[in-house]
Enzyme design. Structure first.
Site, short mmCIF file in Angstrom:
data_model
loop_
_atom_site.label_atom_id
_atom_site.label_comp_id
_atom_site.label_asym_id
_atom_site.label_seq_id
_atom_site.Cartn_x
_atom_site.Cartn_y
_atom_site.Cartn_z
N HIS A 20 0.82 -1.22 0.00
CA HIS A 20 0.00 0.00 0.00
C HIS A 20 0.85 1.27 0.00
O HIS A 20 2.00 1.26 0.45
CB HIS A 20 -0.94 0.01 1.21
CG HIS A 20 -0.21 0.05 2.53
ND1 HIS A 20 0.32 1.22 3.04
CD2 HIS A 20 0.08 -0.92 3.43
CE1 HIS A 20 0.91 0.96 4.20
NE2 HIS A 20 0.78 -0.33 4.45
N GLY A 21 0.26 2.36 -0.49
CA GLY A 21 0.94 3.65 -0.45
C GLY A 21 1.16 4.11 0.98
O GLY A 21 0.58 3.56 1.93
N GLU B 117 -1.60 -6.84 7.58
CA GLU B 117 -0.24 -6.62 8.06
C GLU B 117 0.04 -7.49 9.29
O GLU B 117 -0.89 -7.95 9.97
CB GLU B 117 -0.08 -5.12 8.41
CG GLU B 117 1.26 -4.70 8.99
CD GLU B 117 2.45 -5.00 8.09
OE1 GLU B 117 2.70 -6.20 7.86
OE2 GLU B 117 3.13 -4.06 7.65
#
Length: 206
Positions: A10-11, A88
């Site tokens: 992800h960014g 995560e």
């Protein structure tokens, strides 16, 4: 046959920017993070890739990254599976803490061990080994069959969940994977052989 797997971290998130342990907490993307995700989509478009299915985690920073990529490819309505198996690594008691504050509380050496050892979890959390124990079976049973059918598959997830995947795909040792950094918003493109081994790997840097 395509047999293509694309992994994208992800960014940048708001907590990446603030130097906080994030884990399963759910902050949004920063302005830079949105731009990184869109740029990833543009690089995939320039590479001529189109997806057959997408997978992402149960956390919004990965979901928004996934959607930005698909929007850039003109595939906004593509079937997307969301599953916490791709979340995560859970940082447990460290979640939400500033990394410097954690070092002050537990000591720099202990925090370094939690962050960079393969099989030592922080209090109430997961090690990288634990993360792999949920990510890899999910990949084998759910994601890989699509790839081996010749499809092009996107997985938009997180630094540690993707490192666990890369470790298995690349046949890396715990020592090797711990040295691997995965930049935000940078696509990693795998082409697989029919027997599921890796034929090629390309990182689409800016």
């Amino acid at each position: 046959m395509s047999r293509t797997l694309v992994l994208v971290r992800h960014g940048q998130s708001e907590w990446n920017l603030k130097n906080l342990f994030t884990g399963w907490r759910d902050p949004g993307l920063t302005e830079q993070g949105h731009a990184e995700a869109k740029a990833a989509g543009q690089r995939l478009k320039a590479a001529g890739l189109k997806f057959d299915i997408a997978y992402t985690s149960a956390l919004s920073r990965a979901q928004v990254t996934c959607q930005h990529i698909l929007d850039q490819l003109g595939q906004s309505d593509l079937k997307t599976i969301r599953d916490q198996a791709l979340n995560e690594r859970d940082y447990g008691d460290l979640s939400g803490l500033n990394k410097d504050d954690a070092r002050a509380k537990w000591g720099e050496e202990q925090v370094h061990i939690w962050r960079r050892s393969y099989d030592v979890p922080p209090p109430g959390g997961e090690s990288l080994k634990d993360t792999g124990a949920r990510v890899w079976p999910y990949y084998l049973h759910t994601v890989q069959p699509h790839v081996l059918r010749g499809e092009t598959v996107l997985v938009a997830a997180h630094g540690n969940s993707l490192r666990a995947l890369i470790m298995a795909l690349d046949g890396l040792t715990p020592e090797q994977i711990l040295k691997q950094e995965l930049n935000t918003g940078v696509p990693v493109v795998y082409r697989l052989n029919a027997d599921s081994t890796v034929a090629s790997k390309e990182i689409l840097e800016a």
